[in-house]
Design a protein around this motif. Structure first.
Motif, PDB file in Angstrom:
ATOM      1  N   THR A  80       0.842  -1.192   0.000  1.00  0.00           N
ATOM      2  CA  THR A  80       0.000   0.000   0.000  1.00  0.00           C
ATOM      3  C   THR A  80       0.880   1.246   0.000  1.00  0.00           C
ATOM      4  O   THR A  80       2.057   1.196   0.362  1.00  0.00           O
ATOM      5  N   ASN A  81       0.308   2.357  -0.403  1.00  0.00           N
ATOM      6  CA  ASN A  81       1.061   3.600  -0.482  1.00  0.00           C
ATOM      7  C   ASN A  81       1.682   3.965   0.868  1.00  0.00           C
ATOM      8  O   ASN A  81       2.835   4.412   0.943  1.00  0.00           O
ATOM      9  N   LYS A  82       0.970   3.759   1.940  1.00  0.00           N
ATOM     10  CA  LYS A  82       1.459   4.119   3.272  1.00  0.00           C
ATOM     11  C   LYS A  82       2.694   3.337   3.657  1.00  0.00           C
ATOM     12  O   LYS A  82       3.589   3.853   4.333  1.00  0.00           O
ATOM     13  N   TRP A  83       2.783   2.074   3.212  1.00  0.00           N
ATOM     14  CA  TRP A  83       3.858   1.187   3.639  1.00  0.00           C
ATOM     15  C   TRP A  83       4.868   0.896   2.538  1.00  0.00           C
ATOM     16  O   TRP A  83       5.800   0.109   2.744  1.00  0.00           O
ATOM     17  N   ALA A  84       4.722   1.524   1.374  1.00  0.00           N
ATOM     18  CA  ALA A  84       5.639   1.237   0.269  1.00  0.00           C
ATOM     19  C   ALA A  84       7.083   1.591   0.613  1.00  0.00           C
ATOM     20  O   ALA A  84       8.022   0.929   0.163  1.00  0.00           O
ATOM     21  N   MET A  85       7.308   2.620   1.413  1.00  0.00           N
ATOM     22  CA  MET A  85       8.668   3.038   1.742  1.00  0.00           C
ATOM     23  C   MET A  85       9.353   2.103   2.740  1.00  0.00           C
ATOM     24  O   MET A  85      10.533   2.268   3.036  1.00  0.00           O
ATOM     25  N   PHE A  86       8.618   1.119   3.229  1.00  0.00           N
ATOM     26  CA  PHE A  86       9.198   0.173   4.185  1.00  0.00           C
ATOM     27  C   PHE A  86       9.345  -1.230   3.604  1.00  0.00           C
ATOM     28  O   PHE A  86       9.738  -2.152   4.320  1.00  0.00           O
ATOM     29  N   ASP A  87       9.022  -1.415   2.305  1.00  0.00           N
ATOM     30  CA  ASP A  87       9.190  -2.743   1.719  1.00  0.00           C
ATOM     31  C   ASP A  87      10.595  -2.865   1.148  1.00  0.00           C
ATOM     32  O   ASP A  87      11.441  -1.980   1.309  1.00  0.00           O
ATOM     33  N   HIS A  88      10.892  -3.966   0.457  1.00  0.00           N
ATOM     34  CA  HIS A  88      12.252  -4.254   0.024  1.00  0.00           C
ATOM     35  C   HIS A  88      12.581  -3.738  -1.374  1.00  0.00           C
ATOM     36  O   HIS A  88      13.682  -3.992  -1.872  1.00  0.00           O
ATOM     37  N   LEU A  89      11.664  -3.032  -2.030  1.00  0.00           N
ATOM     38  CA  LEU A  89      11.933  -2.515  -3.368  1.00  0.00           C
ATOM     39  C   LEU A  89      11.979  -0.993  -3.327  1.00  0.00           C
ATOM     40  O   LEU A  89      10.995  -0.357  -2.943  1.00  0.00           O
ATOM     41  N   ARG A  90      13.104  -0.424  -3.749  1.00  0.00           N
ATOM     42  CA  ARG A  90      13.169   1.033  -3.747  1.00  0.00           C
ATOM     43  C   ARG A  90      12.273   1.636  -4.841  1.00  0.00           C
ATOM     44  O   ARG A  90      11.962   2.818  -4.809  1.00  0.00           O
ATOM     45  N   SER A  91      11.857   0.814  -5.811  1.00  0.00           N
ATOM     46  CA  SER A  91      11.036   1.319  -6.902  1.00  0.00           C
ATOM     47  C   SER A  91       9.586   1.556  -6.485  1.00  0.00           C
ATOM     48  O   SER A  91       8.847   2.252  -7.169  1.00  0.00           O
ATOM     49  N   THR A  92       9.142   0.973  -5.381  1.00  0.00           N
ATOM     50  CA  THR A  92       7.788   1.221  -4.876  1.00  0.00           C
ATOM     51  C   THR A  92       7.866   2.367  -3.875  1.00  0.00           C
ATOM     52  O   THR A  92       8.506   2.249  -2.833  1.00  0.00           O
ATOM     53  N   GLN A  93       7.210   3.471  -4.182  1.00  0.00           N
ATOM     54  CA  GLN A  93       7.334   4.689  -3.385  1.00  0.00           C
ATOM     55  C   GLN A  93       6.081   4.982  -2.571  1.00  0.00           C
ATOM     56  O   GLN A  93       4.967   4.739  -3.017  1.00  0.00           O
ATOM     57  N   THR A  94       6.305   5.527  -1.393  1.00  0.00           N
ATOM     58  CA  THR A  94       5.244   6.205  -0.658  1.00  0.00           C
ATOM     59  C   THR A  94       5.203   7.642  -1.149  1.00  0.00           C
ATOM     60  O   THR A  94       6.227   8.329  -1.156  1.00  0.00           O
ATOM     61  N   THR A  95       4.016   8.118  -1.551  1.00  0.00           N
ATOM     62  CA  THR A  95       3.891   9.430  -2.174  1.00  0.00           C
ATOM     63  C   THR A  95       2.793  10.245  -1.505  1.00  0.00           C
ATOM     64  O   THR A  95       1.724   9.726  -1.185  1.00  0.00           O
ATOM     65  N   VAL A  96       3.101  11.525  -1.285  1.00  0.00           N
ATOM     66  CA  VAL A  96       2.126  12.489  -0.774  1.00  0.00           C
ATOM     67  C   VAL A  96       2.078  13.647  -1.755  1.00  0.00           C
ATOM     68  O   VAL A  96       3.126  14.156  -2.174  1.00  0.00           O
ATOM     69  N   SER A  97       0.885  14.067  -2.133  1.00  0.00           N
ATOM     70  CA  SER A  97       0.707  15.196  -3.045  1.00  0.00           C
ATOM     71  C   SER A  97       0.157  16.397  -2.278  1.00  0.00           C
ATOM     72  O   SER A  97      -0.721  16.249  -1.421  1.00  0.00           O
ATOM     73  N   GLY A  98       0.698  17.575  -2.591  1.00  0.00           N
ATOM     74  CA  GLY A  98       0.185  18.799  -1.991  1.00  0.00           C
ATOM     75  C   GLY A  98       0.737  19.133  -0.628  1.00  0.00           C
ATOM     76  O   GLY A  98       0.268  20.071   0.017  1.00  0.00           O
ATOM     77  N   GLY A  99       1.716  18.402  -0.153  1.00  0.00           N
ATOM     78  CA  GLY A  99       2.288  18.682   1.156  1.00  0.00           C
ATOM     79  C   GLY A  99       3.483  17.803   1.409  1.00  0.00           C
ATOM     80  O   GLY A  99       3.835  16.939   0.588  1.00  0.00           O
TER      81      GLY A  99
END
Length: 307
Positions: free
Chosen positions: A75-94
């Motif tokens: 999920t977007n919230k947890w993408a930055m904690f998985d093992h692939l740097r290509s899956t990103q956690t993203t926030v728009s507007g802030g």
């Protein structure tokens, strides 16, 4: 100097807060929903997004129903904690802000596949600010004055810190300010860094290319050929000089990191070197032989493959 960061697994208990408003843009799975083929849904319990294989309605949760659902990404919230740097956690507007409390000593932090204008790292003990680091994520890689004045600024893709205060109860706040309205992070690694040794000259950066092209027996392209672009996986081969007194620790490290991803950095002494990014990989070692060279040093030939 080469260092490695055996990363802690960030659990929901460690993630104190985040500016990611919802788990994921896809809908939450519901047993009563009539799903179409290729519909997406997510499960908060697993922090994964699933794709529907066949149309229909089933009461079994996707993680237990391999006949109808396939996990495709975090999920977007947890993408930055998985093992692939290509899956990103993203926030728009802030800004993208996360507060992590590892619950154990952590003196190193790695942020990979970044999108943003500025990074701010803060370490608190209770309500007391212990240290604060700020780093611009916009850089110029001009080779001459013409490129400097006419070229566009570039995104700095990563930031690694190896000297955070290692308090057991520390809270680490990471803030990525947006660039063009978007802030993203592909991988956050945190833990205790380990010094490996000095990288010798002529290390090799390469990639495993899984793209495909079909040719006839004589080498010509097949009619109406389609080049199938697939992932290119970075890898590196480095010879590292290890102090003799550090060899027992490296033997334990080799066992500890057997099939365990870690953040490997070959150019930590010169983090702004043009070579630094080429030898910063989050992955596993394929080979780690250690050969004593003399009474003072040993040589290790490391082969590292990105996840």
């Amino acid at each position: 100097m080469m260092r490695v960061l055996p990363s802690l697994t960030v659990t929901p208990a460690m993630l104190l807060s985040t500016t990611v408003a919802v788990e994921d843009p896809s809908p939450v799975w519901a047993a009563a929903t009539a799903w179409l083929k290729d519909d997406l849904c997510h499960r908060v319990e697993t922090h994964l997004v699933y794709r529907r294989i066949t149309a229909g309605t089933t009461a079994t949760a996707p993680e237990l129903d391999a006949d109808n659902w396939k996990a495709i990404r975090p999920t977007n919230k947890w993408a930055m904690f998985d093992h692939l740097r290509s899956t990103q956690t993203t926030v728009s507007g802030g800004p993208l802000t996360v507060v992590v409390q590892p619950g154990q000593r952590a003196d190193s932090l790695g942020l990979l596949n970044l999108v943003g204008s500025r990074a701010l790292i803060q370490v608190h003990q209770g309500d007391t600010l212990i240290t604060e680091r700020e780093q611009s994520l916009i850089q110029h890689s001009a080779q001459n004055w013409y490129e400097y004045f006419t070229g566009d600024p570039e995104q700095r893709p990563s930031l690694v810190l190896w000297d955070l205060p290692p308090f057991r109860d520390a809270k680490i706040t990471v803030t990525i300010e947006p660039a063009s309205g978007v802030a993203s992070c592909g991988r956050l690694s945190v833990g205790m860094g380990v010094q490996v040794g000095e990288v010798e000259w002529e290390p090799e950066n390469d990639a495993l290319n899984f793209s495909r092209i079909e040719r006839e027996f004589d080498g010509t392209l097949t009619p109406d050929v389609t080049l199938i672009a697939r992932r290119s996986v970075p890898k590196a081969n480095l010879r590292v000089r290890i102090d003799a007194g550090n060899v027992p620790r490296m033997l334990k490290l080799r066992e500890q990191l057997n099939a365990v991803p870690a953040l490997w950095a070959g150019w930590t002494r010169y983090p702004n070197s043009p070579y630094a990014e080429a030898f910063l990989l989050y992955g596993i070692y394929r080979r780690f032989p250690i050969r004593p060279s003399n009474k003072l040093y040993a040589a290790a030939d490391l082969e590292i493959e990105e996840m």
